[in-house]
Motif scaffolding. Structure first.
Motif, PDB file in Angstrom:
ATOM      1  N   LYS A   1       8.027  -0.215  13.753  1.00  0.00           N
ATOM      2  CA  LYS A   1       7.833  -1.527  13.143  1.00  0.00           C
ATOM      3  C   LYS A   1       6.693  -1.434  12.138  1.00  0.00           C
ATOM      4  N   ARG A   2       6.953  -1.901  10.922  1.00  0.00           N
ATOM      5  CA  ARG A   2       5.932  -1.801   9.887  1.00  0.00           C
ATOM      6  C   ARG A   2       4.621  -2.460  10.310  1.00  0.00           C
ATOM      7  N   ALA A   3       4.718  -3.661  10.867  1.00  0.00           N
ATOM      8  CA  ALA A   3       3.508  -4.434  11.145  1.00  0.00           C
ATOM      9  C   ALA A   3       2.723  -3.869  12.324  1.00  0.00           C
ATOM     10  N   GLU A   4       3.347  -2.960  13.051  1.00  0.00           N
ATOM     11  CA  GLU A   4       2.637  -2.391  14.202  1.00  0.00           C
ATOM     12  C   GLU A   4       2.022  -1.032  13.884  1.00  0.00           C
ATOM     13  N   PHE A   5       2.109  -0.616  12.645  1.00  0.00           N
ATOM     14  CA  PHE A   5       1.635   0.725  12.290  1.00  0.00           C
ATOM     15  C   PHE A   5       0.628   0.623  11.153  1.00  0.00           C
ATOM     16  N   GLU A   6      -0.432   1.438  11.226  1.00  0.00           N
ATOM     17  CA  GLU A   6      -1.443   1.441  10.168  1.00  0.00           C
ATOM     18  C   GLU A   6      -1.359   2.765   9.400  1.00  0.00           C
ATOM     19  N   LEU A   7      -1.219   2.663   8.109  1.00  0.00           N
ATOM     20  CA  LEU A   7      -1.084   3.849   7.260  1.00  0.00           C
ATOM     21  C   LEU A   7      -2.188   4.870   7.521  1.00  0.00           C
ATOM     22  N   LEU A   8      -3.415   4.383   7.684  1.00  0.00           N
ATOM     23  CA  LEU A   8      -4.541   5.317   7.758  1.00  0.00           C
ATOM     24  C   LEU A   8      -4.620   6.047   9.099  1.00  0.00           C
ATOM     25  N   SER A   9      -3.689   5.754  10.020  1.00  0.00           N
ATOM     26  CA  SER A   9      -3.649   6.548  11.249  1.00  0.00           C
ATOM     27  C   SER A   9      -2.949   7.890  11.016  1.00  0.00           C
ATOM     28  N   LEU A  10      -2.349   8.060   9.847  1.00  0.00           N
ATOM     29  CA  LEU A  10      -1.699   9.333   9.508  1.00  0.00           C
ATOM     30  C   LEU A  10      -2.706  10.308   8.913  1.00  0.00           C
ATOM     31  N   ALA A  11      -2.456  11.605   9.135  1.00  0.00           N
ATOM     32  CA  ALA A  11      -3.310  12.639   8.538  1.00  0.00           C
ATOM     33  C   ALA A  11      -3.251  12.534   7.013  1.00  0.00           C
ATOM     34  N   GLU A  12      -4.292  13.002   6.388  1.00  0.00           N
ATOM     35  CA  GLU A  12      -4.474  12.802   4.957  1.00  0.00           C
ATOM     36  C   GLU A  12      -3.383  13.426   4.067  1.00  0.00           C
ATOM     37  N   PRO A  13      -2.764  14.571   4.442  1.00  0.00           N
ATOM     38  CA  PRO A  13      -1.706  15.098   3.564  1.00  0.00           C
ATOM     39  C   PRO A  13      -0.554  14.120   3.334  1.00  0.00           C
ATOM     40  N   PHE A  14      -0.416  13.115   4.202  1.00  0.00           N
ATOM     41  CA  PHE A  14       0.681  12.156   4.018  1.00  0.00           C
ATOM     42  C   PHE A  14       0.302  10.996   3.095  1.00  0.00           C
ATOM     43  N   HIS A  15      -0.990  10.886   2.774  1.00  0.00           N
ATOM     44  CA  HIS A  15      -1.444   9.852   1.811  1.00  0.00           C
ATOM     45  C   HIS A  15      -2.723  10.388   1.144  1.00  0.00           C
ATOM     46  N   PRO A  16      -2.554  11.394   0.272  1.00  0.00           N
ATOM     47  CA  PRO A  16      -3.704  12.154  -0.246  1.00  0.00           C
ATOM     48  C   PRO A  16      -4.812  11.276  -0.823  1.00  0.00           C
ATOM     49  N   TYR A  17      -6.040  11.712  -0.582  1.00  0.00           N
ATOM     50  CA  TYR A  17      -7.235  11.003  -1.036  1.00  0.00           C
ATOM     51  C   TYR A  17      -7.844  11.741  -2.221  1.00  0.00           C
ATOM     52  N   THR A  18      -8.285  10.983  -3.227  1.00  0.00           N
ATOM     53  CA  THR A  18      -9.081  11.598  -4.291  1.00  0.00           C
ATOM     54  C   THR A  18     -10.321  10.748  -4.530  1.00  0.00           C
ATOM     55  N   GLU A  19     -11.338  11.378  -5.049  1.00  0.00           N
ATOM     56  CA  GLU A  19     -12.603  10.666  -5.275  1.00  0.00           C
ATOM     57  C   GLU A  19     -12.464   9.578  -6.329  1.00  0.00           C
ATOM     58  N   GLN A  20     -11.547   9.778  -7.261  1.00  0.00           N
ATOM     59  CA  GLN A  20     -11.383   8.819  -8.346  1.00  0.00           C
ATOM     60  C   GLN A  20     -10.582   7.590  -7.898  1.00  0.00           C
ATOM     61  N   ASP A  21      -9.516   7.841  -7.148  1.00  0.00           N
ATOM     62  CA  ASP A  21      -8.543   6.780  -6.887  1.00  0.00           C
ATOM     63  C   ASP A  21      -8.453   6.358  -5.431  1.00  0.00           C
ATOM     64  N   GLY A  22      -9.225   6.969  -4.554  1.00  0.00           N
ATOM     65  CA  GLY A  22      -9.093   6.622  -3.137  1.00  0.00           C
ATOM     66  C   GLY A  22      -7.784   7.149  -2.571  1.00  0.00           C
ATOM     67  N   TYR A  23      -7.218   6.427  -1.599  1.00  0.00           N
ATOM     68  CA  TYR A  23      -5.987   6.880  -0.953  1.00  0.00           C
ATOM     69  C   TYR A  23      -4.767   6.609  -1.827  1.00  0.00           C
ATOM     70  N   ASP A  24      -3.736   7.433  -1.601  1.00  0.00           N
ATOM     71  CA  ASP A  24      -2.438   7.227  -2.258  1.00  0.00           C
ATOM     72  C   ASP A  24      -1.582   6.358  -1.332  1.00  0.00           C
ATOM     73  N   TYR A  25      -1.217   5.186  -1.820  1.00  0.00           N
ATOM     74  CA  TYR A  25      -0.476   4.221  -0.994  1.00  0.00           C
ATOM     75  C   TYR A  25       1.035   4.266  -1.219  1.00  0.00           C
ATOM     76  N   TRP A  26       1.528   5.284  -1.911  1.00  0.00           N
ATOM     77  CA  TRP A  26       2.920   5.276  -2.343  1.00  0.00           C
ATOM     78  C   TRP A  26       3.723   6.451  -1.798  1.00  0.00           C
ATOM     79  N   LYS A  27       3.364   6.917  -0.607  1.00  0.00           N
ATOM     80  CA  LYS A  27       4.054   8.091  -0.038  1.00  0.00           C
ATOM     81  C   LYS A  27       4.646   7.840   1.351  1.00  0.00           C
ATOM     82  N   VAL A  28       4.322   6.720   1.966  1.00  0.00           N
ATOM     83  CA  VAL A  28       4.791   6.480   3.334  1.00  0.00           C
ATOM     84  C   VAL A  28       5.644   5.203   3.354  1.00  0.00           C
ATOM     85  N   PHE A  29       6.843   5.337   3.915  1.00  0.00           N
ATOM     86  CA  PHE A  29       7.821   4.253   3.896  1.00  0.00           C
ATOM     87  C   PHE A  29       8.342   4.002   5.304  1.00  0.00           C
ATOM     88  N   VAL A  30       9.009   2.878   5.443  1.00  0.00           N
ATOM     89  CA  VAL A  30       9.453   2.499   6.782  1.00  0.00           C
ATOM     90  C   VAL A  30      10.836   1.853   6.711  1.00  0.00           C
TER      91      VAL A  30
END
Lengths: 702, 702
Positions: free
Chosen positions: A598-627
């Motif tokens: 269920k989308r509302a029961e899951f938090e993106l940031l509970s996933l390891a970083e390779p699934f939503h890569p972080y960069t110093e410029q842009d923060g987390y990538d919010y466009w890689k995990v779908f439900v």
């Protein structure tokens, strides 16, 4: 290394180097230039065309579902979709017992459910415009028009060296006048169209004429020598490139002559805005293809011309719009047909030919009409031609960048020559059924059974959609069986010394190895927006590892995925080994996750970083995990059910840069994923420039 | 007639005439110019703007469903839809019992089912680009930038004469330097943004400064006098036009000060890609609006600034991006928030004001911020402003063409001032709830109840969609009740001497007089293609008579419709009386039919010709008759059920050029249809030029 062979008493021409030289800027050439525009940072591309302008009207124009999917992956599918005429239904018209034509059947033009697009019609000039706009937006590649290649040499001894330039071509720049074909102007009143047979397969090639003209002209000195790593001939049925490499088209012409009229029809025929196949009792056949801007294209069998000429090359001057219209009127009687406005017309003789080889040492390639010609009625030609270079483009780019082994290029012939052969078989059968006289009854063995015709039409629709394409086993499709048998005969299995990855195709019912990834809507975990899965696969050169991760609100499933994340994120993972240094972590292999919780029961940031890569410029990538969950405005899409994937077990899928499926296995089977990529990927050259951004800019998603 | 009042010792300036003079090229002005570009054959339009360039970033940017529907009617809805960020969900964050913010609720951002679009966010610069492209495609209207109106006179004595030019304006052309505002450049690193308060409502107007500058400059002689039939002030909160006509804004400012940051956020706040309303326990509130290109807009309550200034005009220099960010960090704690990239920032003081009058003798009009100002957080301002001129544009065009009585123009104030008043009430309530401190418990009467806030949010969403707009009874909305009571107080009932048409709103459950026509998919009878009904209503100035004709495979229903056809086709029908001679028969009132029979059992040509007009050039029109039947690829749409129309009885609906519903009655009630149009349409001037084509080119359909 070769030296320029053309000097002609003139000063030695200027010499320059490029990575990929494309000859011909029709749909196949433009598709390739468009692909390579996405790699303009690494690949130097040039594209030549002997004509002075792009096409403005007429010519092939049916667009398959699959072609629209490809256009959409380049971000201009919506332009074709909006401007085109959509074809929904095919009406079959046959003679009744009194010999009068009647509507006998209605069938859907596109098989429902096979694609998010349906077959449409739009003229080639607009399609070329979309390509040109897309190329200009992504690169500084310009079509060099009025430019003719006049000599070619090839140094086979360096063809295995990625860095070498085995190809040398001299080109000549034409004046505008020399490059302007004598194509007739569009007529506003149906009169005075002087040569509708321009570019018909019944007219001779004019390339040699252009060369002669150019050499005689005062501009003859304006030549240039180009050294290229790769060359691709997209230069049509009379291909100059094919002639240079000495390949030939095999096959033959038939007796059938057809005329084509693009008109705004004035008629009482009730189905003039439907695609129709009309078989008259004895006057021949008409196919109706409704088009954009009120136009209708009519393919009209010219039985009188054929009879007069007896199948040999005949007197072209006997074919005029009036003659073609008169044939249509006879076939479509008792309905009336006339027009005030004719946009274009032509005629052609049906034949089917396919090239004996598609590539010279994987350095010179042929594509499109240069290696397959057939009749236009099934709306296949332009589609198959564009899909040739859609198959080739990313392979060439990765070869030039040094990220893939050169041997991957062999899969082009294996995959596309097989398709060309299938197309020729399809067209042969279809043309015979369409050009034949309808059987009067079951005893009439010379006639064509209308039931057989309908059956062929229905079956042909799957082939004609482009969705049925199924590439064979190879180093880039981890499928069981022989690559030689599943392709055109070329051996494209993985090289000795590497271990083949094992697929488990049984983990999904509706994703097939070798076929394009089907599409269904999924929701972005971070913002709940629905996306068609194919929209997540833009043609930017990336491979994708798609993780159908099961229910991530379940702790064991989450831990399973995060263990894979630890592998993927490690310094020596296949992602980090093969991604060029300094490039975004998702620029070679992008990781996408689709979970079933269920989308509302899951938090993106509970996933390891390779699934939503972080960069110093842009923060987390919010466009890689779908439900796969219910949307607010588009209901429930049931993606796991659509793909036939178990909601707990899940699976992993590797998708090629052209959206074809390479590997299917367990979601945490890091070992086989690694084996798959290791078989053909290469540690990149250090010379590839770093980019500024640190994540891949798939701008359609933001 | 007035003479130019500005001479200034210079030679008499050049004088020219235009039909409509638009002052201000923001969204309201561009919407109007875009409307009028569709009438460029008949209406001469000019549009001035004192700035030298269009907006490039920042500024209002929420787009309502209704605004997207309107964009789509101008053929660029898809551009906004593709480029924008779609907002799907609103997350409400409130303090828990320990005062720590927690997500308390998720609600859909757009109420499901109310529109085929959902609310999206895209910056104003792109929206202005779409307008400019659309205007250029349809006309030769150009925005005259760096052009300042400096004097105005009005000759009331000719204001009832359609042909007269009661307005005289002198304009002055500025140099580029004069017209370039001192707006800060976008910062790539978050530093050095020198004046984010540009165009904030906390900065004084610079118009007079520009006038002074221009008059002092050496270009001061470059003036021009324009005589206009109509003038529209779309020139913002400090409107020069409003000042000239002497109208005022009524209302007041509050103490609340808010800052705005457009940043690429670096944060662990989980809902940063959702629209969020965050109420902290005591540090104030933040609204999160996710945007395109990874940006997020944060509206941040500046409690410290407010306290320091005590509600009076305060020291602007105390507001910086750092101060705004620090406020956000306090409110959003314990989550972290920072950024490397800031695209734009500003601050504003909440207030609500509405104009006392929207029009001077129906010759000079005010629209947008010139007549209503309020807080930006609800994403309403730009939408309501554009919808003001969307309401006005077609009325002006028909007035200039002479096809509608001038009195129709009174409905602009009646309809839009009412909306402005509603908006101000909405914003007042919403701002109070959003700026207040959350109640600690039910006994905390000074605090805001979070349940009340959620309730207001849910209810506000209907208003905020733009779909709820319900225009009152008038000469162009045949609704029962008093036009004075249903509008802003203006009397817009039909003129004495004409008989009011009677509506039968009970014939449909879900089409409402005064509201915009809802949309559902129907199939084209001729080619089976599905279209959203609103796609059949492009904004081209046409009125539409939509005939829900019932089951046309039933003989009686077919005969009923064909009897109406005989009326419509007769020489003195309202269509033929009011359509200017030489213009296409469907150019003023287009007849669309939607039947409920089986598509495959009905033949288009069995209908009378007015339902599918024939021309000698193009044959029959295949794009006017639709059917409520099953589609091949999109299932069953059940249009009659959606609209709540009986499948046998059917009904007729008259729709305004802006898609609002004017009349509902029996499908064959020719008499009331005639009464409706006769109340405000005028027999056209013979001076309107004939067009070449004989049918209306609704090119999106072909």
């Amino acid at each position: 290394m070769a030296t320029p062979v053309f000097t002609n008493g003139q000063p030695q021409p200027a010499t320059s180097d490029c990575d990929v030289l494309i000859v011909g800027a029709g749909p196949a050439g433009l598709m390739l230039a468009n692909w390579l525009s996405r790699f303009s940072q690494d690949v130097k591309t040039r594209i030549l065309d002997k004509r002075g302008t792009k096409i403005f009207n007429g010519q092939a124009d049916g667009l398959q579902c699959r072609t629209l999917e490809i256009f959409d992956s380049f971000d201009f599918g919506h332009r074709a979709w909006r401007e085109s005429n959509h074809m929904l239904e095919i009406c079959l018209w046959n003679p009744d017992k009194d010999g009068v034509i009647r509507r006998s059947d209605r069938i859907p033009d596109t098989i429902p459910g096979i694609s998010r697009f349906q077959q449409v019609v739009l003229h080639q000039g607009r399609i070329e415009r979309f390509f040109l706009d897309s190329i200009a937006k992504n690169s500084d590649i310009k079509v060099e028009r009025a430019t003719l290649p006049i000599s070619f040499s090839f140094d086979e001894s360096v063809s295995k060296n990625t860095e070498a330039y085995p190809i040398t071509v001299t080109i000549q720049h034409l004046t505008e006048e020399e490059a302007t074909p004598k194509q007739s102007a569009t007529s506003q009143n149906g009169a005075g169209i002087s040569d509708g047979l321009f570019r018909s397969n019944m007219t001779p090639d004019d390339t040699q004429e252009l060369i002669n003209l150019a050499q005689k002209s005062k501009h003859a000195g304006q030549t240039e020598t180009i050294r290229a790593k790769f060359m691709v001939g997209c230069d049509g049925a009379h291909s100059w490139v094919r002639n240079q490499v000495g390949f030939t088209l095999k096959g033959e012409s038939t007796d059938y002559i057809w005329g084509v009229l693009d008109i705004v029809p004035i008629t009482d025929f009730p189905d003039i805005r439907m695609r129709c196949a009309i078989h008259s009792a004895s006057q021949g056949s008409v196919m109706v293809i409704p088009r954009e801007n009120k136009l209708v294209r009519l393919y009209i069998q010219l039985t009188t011309v054929q009879n007069a000429a007896g199948g040999a090359k005949f007197d072209r001057s006997t074919i005029t719009p009036e003659v073609i219209l008169a044939s249509a009127q006879r076939i479509m009687a008792p309905y009336k047909l006339s027009y005030k406005y004719c946009d274009w017309w032509t005629a052609y003789q049906i034949g089917q030919r396919v090239g004996d080889s598609f590539s010279l040492h994987e350095r010179v390639f042929l594509a499109g009409d240069a290696v397959h010609t057939h009749s236009p009625k099934a709306g296949q030609g332009m589609n198959v031609s564009m899909q040739d270079t859609y198959n080739l483009g990313w392979k060439l780019a990765h070869a030039v960048r040094g990220t893939h082994d050169l041997s991957v290029l062999k899969t082009y012939q294996s995959e596309r020559r097989k398709i060309a052969q299938d197309l020729i078989d399809f067209d042969h059968k279809f043309s015979r059924l369409f050009s034949g006289r309808p059987a009067k009854d079951v005893l009439d063995e010379e006639g064509i059974s209308m039931d057989e015709f309908k059956d062929a039409f229905v079956k042909g629709n799957m082939f004609a959609s482009g969705i049925a394409v199924d590439y064979g086993s190879s180093m880039i499709v981890a499928k069981s069986g022989s690559s030689v048998e599943q392709g055109d005969g070329t051996d494209v299995s993985i090289q000795s010394g590497t271990t083949a990855a094992i697929s488990k195709p049984e983990l999904t019912k509706n994703i097939s190895l070798g076929k394009r990834m089907p599409s269904v809507k999924v929701l972005n975990q971070a913002d709940a927006r629905p996306w068609h899965f194919q929209e997540l696969l833009p043609s930017n050169g990336c491979w994708r590892l798609v993780l159908f991760a099961g229910d991530l609100t379940d702790k064991a499933s989450l831990e399973r995925l995060n263990r894979l994340g630890a592998h993927l994120g490690s310094k020596d993972s296949f992602i980090n080994r093969y991604t060029p240094p300094g490039r975004p972590v998702d620029s070679l292999i992008e990781v996408l996750t689709v979970h079933s919780g269920k989308r509302a029961e899951f938090e993106l940031l509970s996933l390891a970083e390779p699934f939503h890569p972080y960069t110093e410029q842009d923060g987390y990538d919010y466009w890689k995990v779908f439900v796969d969950d219910v949307s607010y405005h588009e209901g429930e899409n049931k993606a796991y059910d659509f793909y036939g994937i178990d909601k707990e077990r899940g699976c992993g899928v590797i998708i090629r840069p052209d959206q074809y499926v390479s590997w299917i296995g367990h979601v945490d089977d890091y070992e086989n994923m690694d084996k798959f990529f290791s078989a053909f990927m290469k540690t990149p050259k250090a010379t590839i420039r770093a980019t500024n951004g640190l994540t891949n800019d798939t701008s359609t998603l933001r």
